[in-house]
Design a protein around this motif. Structure first.
Motif, short mmCIF file in Angstrom:
data_model
loop_
_atom_site.label_atom_id
_atom_site.label_comp_id
_atom_site.label_asym_id
_atom_site.label_seq_id
_atom_site.Cartn_x
_atom_site.Cartn_y
_atom_site.Cartn_z
N VAL A 33 0.73 -1.14 -0.07
CA VAL A 33 0.12 0.01 0.01
C VAL A 33 0.72 1.30 -0.02
O VAL A 33 1.81 1.17 0.91
N SER A 34 0.80 1.94 -0.84
CA SER A 34 1.68 3.27 -1.04
C SER A 34 1.25 4.35 0.12
O SER A 34 0.12 4.37 0.57
N GLN A 35 1.96 5.28 0.41
CA GLN A 35 1.83 6.26 1.12
C GLN A 35 0.52 7.03 0.88
O GLN A 35 -0.26 7.62 1.41
N ALA A 36 0.52 7.33 -0.68
CA ALA A 36 -0.54 8.11 -1.05
C ALA A 36 -1.80 7.32 -0.95
O ALA A 36 -2.93 8.24 -0.49
N GLU A 37 -1.88 6.30 -1.12
CA GLU A 37 -3.13 5.36 -0.66
C GLU A 37 -3.43 5.66 0.61
O GLU A 37 -4.74 5.36 1.07
N ALA A 38 -2.64 5.27 1.63
CA ALA A 38 -2.60 5.19 2.98
C ALA A 38 -2.93 6.57 3.42
O ALA A 38 -3.81 6.62 4.35
N GLY A 39 -2.59 7.70 2.87
CA GLY A 39 -3.11 9.14 3.17
C GLY A 39 -2.01 9.72 4.02
O GLY A 39 -2.29 10.65 4.76
N GLU A 40 -0.91 8.95 4.17
CA GLU A 40 0.08 9.43 5.17
C GLU A 40 1.24 9.61 4.67
O GLU A 40 2.25 8.68 4.61
#
Length: 89
Positions: free
Chosen positions: A27-34
Motif C-alpha cells: 500500500v503506497s503512502q498516497a493510498e494510505a493518506g500519510e
C-alpha cells in the motif's frame, strides 16, 4: 551438487522469491493518506519486510529441497541437460 553450489542455489532462490513477494500487499503512502515529508508518494506505507523475508526463507527452502532432490536423487543428470539441445535441432 557440492556445498558451495547448494548455498549459491539457495541464495538465488531466496532473492528471487523475495523480489516476487515484495509487491504483494503493498500500500503506497498516497493510498494510505500519510505521505512522510521528503519521500515519494509511491513509497510503501508499511512494507512488512520482516514478514516477507520470513516467507521468502520458507518458500525458498521448499524450492531448494525440490531442486536438491532432483539433482542429488539422480532424476536429472548432466547428461540429460547436455541432451536438451538435441530437442531444438
Amino acid at each position: 551438487m557440492n556445498l558451495t553450489g547448494g548455498i549459491v542455489l539457495y541464495a538465488v532462490l531466496w532473492f528471487l522469491t523475495l523480489f516476487v513477494l515484495l509487491p504483494i500487499g503493498q500500500v503506497s503512502q498516497a493510498e494510505a493518506g500519510e505521505v512522510v515529508p521528503g519521500t515519494p508518494a509511491g513509497a510503501p506505507a508499511n512494507p512488512m519486510l520482516g514478514r516477507k523475508m520470513a516467507w521468502a526463507t520458507a518458500i525458498s527452502a521448499v524450492l531448494w529441497a525440490g531442486c536438491a532432490y532432483l539433482i542429488l536423487g539422480g532424476v536429472i543428470s548432466r547428461e540429460d541437460i547436455m541432451q536438451l539441445d538435441q530437442l531444438v535441432r
